[in-house]
Scaffold this motif. Sequence first.
Motif, mmCIF file in Angstrom:
data_model
loop_
_atom_site.group_PDB
_atom_site.id
_atom_site.type_symbol
_atom_site.label_atom_id
_atom_site.label_comp_id
_atom_site.label_asym_id
_atom_site.label_seq_id
_atom_site.Cartn_x
_atom_site.Cartn_y
_atom_site.Cartn_z
ATOM 1 N N ILE A 30 0.852 -1.196 0.000
ATOM 2 C CA ILE A 30 0.000 0.000 0.000
ATOM 3 C C ILE A 30 0.886 1.244 0.000
ATOM 4 O O ILE A 30 0.674 2.172 -0.787
ATOM 5 N N LEU A 31 1.888 1.256 0.863
ATOM 6 C CA LEU A 31 2.788 2.414 0.940
ATOM 7 C C LEU A 31 3.596 2.584 -0.345
ATOM 8 O O LEU A 31 3.833 3.713 -0.785
ATOM 9 N N GLU A 32 4.005 1.483 -0.965
ATOM 10 C CA GLU A 32 4.705 1.574 -2.249
ATOM 11 C C GLU A 32 3.788 2.160 -3.317
ATOM 12 O O GLU A 32 4.213 3.018 -4.099
ATOM 13 N N ALA A 33 2.559 1.687 -3.373
ATOM 14 C CA ALA A 33 1.606 2.195 -4.372
ATOM 15 C C ALA A 33 1.346 3.687 -4.157
ATOM 16 O O ALA A 33 1.251 4.455 -5.121
ATOM 17 N N GLN A 34 1.250 4.094 -2.912
ATOM 18 C CA GLN A 34 1.075 5.523 -2.615
ATOM 19 C C GLN A 34 2.263 6.325 -3.109
ATOM 20 O O GLN A 34 2.105 7.327 -3.811
ATOM 21 N N PHE A 36 4.979 5.433 -5.084
ATOM 22 C CA PHE A 36 5.479 5.275 -6.446
ATOM 23 C C PHE A 36 4.415 5.517 -7.515
ATOM 24 O O PHE A 36 4.760 5.943 -8.616
ATOM 25 N N ASP A 37 3.155 5.235 -7.230
ATOM 26 C CA ASP A 37 2.113 5.342 -8.250
ATOM 27 C C ASP A 37 1.259 6.598 -8.075
ATOM 28 O O ASP A 37 1.179 7.431 -8.977
ATOM 29 N N LEU A 38 0.620 6.732 -6.914
ATOM 30 C CA LEU A 38 -0.259 7.881 -6.695
ATOM 31 C C LEU A 38 0.532 9.186 -6.667
ATOM 32 O O LEU A 38 0.111 10.186 -7.245
ATOM 33 N N ARG A 39 1.675 9.170 -6.051
ATOM 34 C CA ARG A 39 2.509 10.376 -5.979
ATOM 35 C C ARG A 39 2.966 10.814 -7.368
ATOM 36 O O ARG A 39 2.969 11.995 -7.693
ATOM 37 N N GLN A 40 3.336 9.849 -8.198
ATOM 38 C CA GLN A 40 3.747 10.170 -9.571
ATOM 39 C C GLN A 40 2.567 10.724 -10.364
ATOM 40 O O GLN A 40 2.721 11.657 -11.133
ATOM 41 N N PHE A 41 1.380 10.154 -10.169
ATOM 42 C CA PHE A 41 0.192 10.609 -10.884
ATOM 43 C C PHE A 41 -0.161 12.050 -10.519
ATOM 44 O O PHE A 41 -0.444 12.868 -11.386
ATOM 45 N N LEU A 42 -0.132 12.371 -9.234
ATOM 46 C CA LEU A 42 -0.543 13.702 -8.775
ATOM 47 C C LEU A 42 0.572 14.744 -8.847
ATOM 48 O O LEU A 42 0.294 15.935 -8.965
ATOM 49 N N GLY A 43 1.803 14.320 -8.738
ATOM 50 C CA GLY A 43 2.921 15.247 -8.602
ATOM 51 C C GLY A 43 3.156 15.520 -7.121
ATOM 52 O O GLY A 43 2.239 15.427 -6.300
ATOM 53 N N LEU A 89 -5.594 3.875 -5.999
ATOM 54 C CA LEU A 89 -4.682 3.331 -5.000
ATOM 55 C C LEU A 89 -5.022 1.884 -4.650
ATOM 56 O O LEU A 89 -4.137 1.042 -4.494
ATOM 57 N N ILE A 90 -6.300 1.557 -4.546
ATOM 58 C CA ILE A 90 -6.709 0.176 -4.251
ATOM 59 C C ILE A 90 -6.188 -0.765 -5.341
ATOM 60 O O ILE A 90 -5.588 -1.801 -5.048
ATOM 61 N N TYR A 91 -6.410 -0.407 -6.589
ATOM 62 C CA TYR A 91 -5.992 -1.283 -7.687
ATOM 63 C C TYR A 91 -4.470 -1.365 -7.814
ATOM 64 O O TYR A 91 -3.926 -2.436 -8.098
ATOM 65 N N GLN A 92 -3.764 -0.261 -7.584
ATOM 66 C CA GLN A 92 -2.300 -0.286 -7.656
ATOM 67 C C GLN A 92 -1.710 -1.129 -6.514
ATOM 68 O O GLN A 92 -0.788 -1.921 -6.727
ATOM 69 N N ALA A 93 -2.229 -0.957 -5.320
ATOM 70 C CA ALA A 93 -1.733 -1.734 -4.174
ATOM 71 C C ALA A 93 -2.029 -3.221 -4.362
ATOM 72 O O ALA A 93 -1.183 -4.073 -4.073
ATOM 73 N N TYR A 94 -3.219 -3.524 -4.865
ATOM 74 C CA TYR A 94 -3.602 -4.919 -5.107
ATOM 75 C C TYR A 94 -2.685 -5.554 -6.154
ATOM 76 O O TYR A 94 -2.241 -6.692 -5.983
ATOM 77 N N ALA A 95 -2.371 -4.823 -7.218
ATOM 78 C CA ALA A 95 -1.474 -5.339 -8.256
ATOM 79 C C ALA A 95 -0.095 -5.652 -7.676
ATOM 80 O O ALA A 95 0.508 -6.677 -8.004
ATOM 81 N N ARG A 96 0.392 -4.791 -6.810
ATOM 82 C CA ARG A 96 1.695 -5.020 -6.180
ATOM 83 C C ARG A 96 1.636 -6.211 -5.220
ATOM 84 O O ARG A 96 2.560 -7.022 -5.160
ATOM 85 N N TYR A 97 0.547 -6.306 -4.475
ATOM 86 C CA TYR A 97 0.383 -7.391 -3.506
ATOM 87 C C TYR A 97 0.327 -8.750 -4.203
ATOM 88 O O TYR A 97 0.957 -9.710 -3.759
ATOM 89 N N GLY A 136 -6.994 -1.715 -14.489
ATOM 90 C CA GLY A 136 -8.093 -1.068 -13.754
ATOM 91 C C GLY A 136 -7.648 0.259 -13.171
ATOM 92 O O GLY A 136 -8.363 1.260 -13.255
ATOM 93 N N ALA A 137 -6.463 0.280 -12.595
ATOM 94 C CA ALA A 137 -5.922 1.524 -12.027
ATOM 95 C C ALA A 137 -5.756 2.580 -13.116
ATOM 96 O O ALA A 137 -6.061 3.758 -12.901
ATOM 97 N N THR A 138 -5.300 2.166 -14.294
ATOM 98 C CA THR A 138 -5.122 3.100 -15.398
ATOM 99 C C THR A 138 -6.460 3.690 -15.839
ATOM 100 O O THR A 138 -6.548 4.883 -16.133
ATOM 101 N N ALA A 139 -7.505 2.862 -15.864
ATOM 102 C CA ALA A 139 -8.843 3.367 -16.220
ATOM 103 C C ALA A 139 -9.314 4.399 -15.201
ATOM 104 O O ALA A 139 -9.859 5.451 -15.574
ATOM 105 N N TYR A 140 -9.077 4.137 -13.923
ATOM 106 C CA TYR A 140 -9.451 5.103 -12.883
ATOM 107 C C TYR A 140 -8.594 6.365 -12.961
ATOM 108 O O TYR A 140 -9.059 7.462 -12.657
ATOM 109 N N GLU A 141 -7.329 6.221 -13.369
ATOM 110 C CA GLU A 141 -6.476 7.402 -13.564
ATOM 111 C C GLU A 141 -7.036 8.293 -14.668
ATOM 112 O O GLU A 141 -7.038 9.521 -14.527
#
Length: 179
Positions: A30-34, A36-43, A89-97, A136-141
């Motif tokens: 979850i912390l990695e997805a936040q 590496f993924d969400l932070r990159q998406f938002l800046g 974030l749910i879909y990114q964390a799930y993919a990593r998990y 799924g995460a990309t669609a939500y993005e």
Amino acid sequence: MKQLIFLDDIISIKSLSINTNVEKDLNPFILEAQDFDLRQFLGDPFYLALQNDFDENTKTFTDFDELWNGSEYQVSGMTIKHDGLKMILIYQAYARYILNSGSTATPSGFMKKTNQYSEAIDVKELSIKSNQAKAGATAYELRSTNYLDYKNSDFPLWRYSSKEIKYSAGKKIRKIKKI
């Protein structure tokens, strides 16, 4: 870093055992997805503002509640549903998990636990499931990008119309050889 989603959030959307060792097996992803993924998406500035707005005690946001949990908005008289950053974030964390859930680090290297009542899933099948979650995460993005672009005056930290979303979640064919 404040953790923004939890086991209950993921279970509400995806299949995951309630007996998962959350601290050891789920929270790191979850912390990695936040980060590496969400932070990159938002800046960075927008992501840090989101983090600062989150109340860890109530697990709620003050200024970013609709952005986080989703909402409906009007565009040219049409109602559009935005599902919220939480879904990304749910879909990114799930993919990593998924990719790491079947193995455990031991002094002898990574091992997978098995018993007489279960059979390990093939690595290819796990990769497919992870790629599906990433798609799924990309669609939500994309939906979040549309929402943020439309409501850019409400979110000054959003880099309006400067997003490039990659839609690839699978293999690309680069060359076809004649046989």
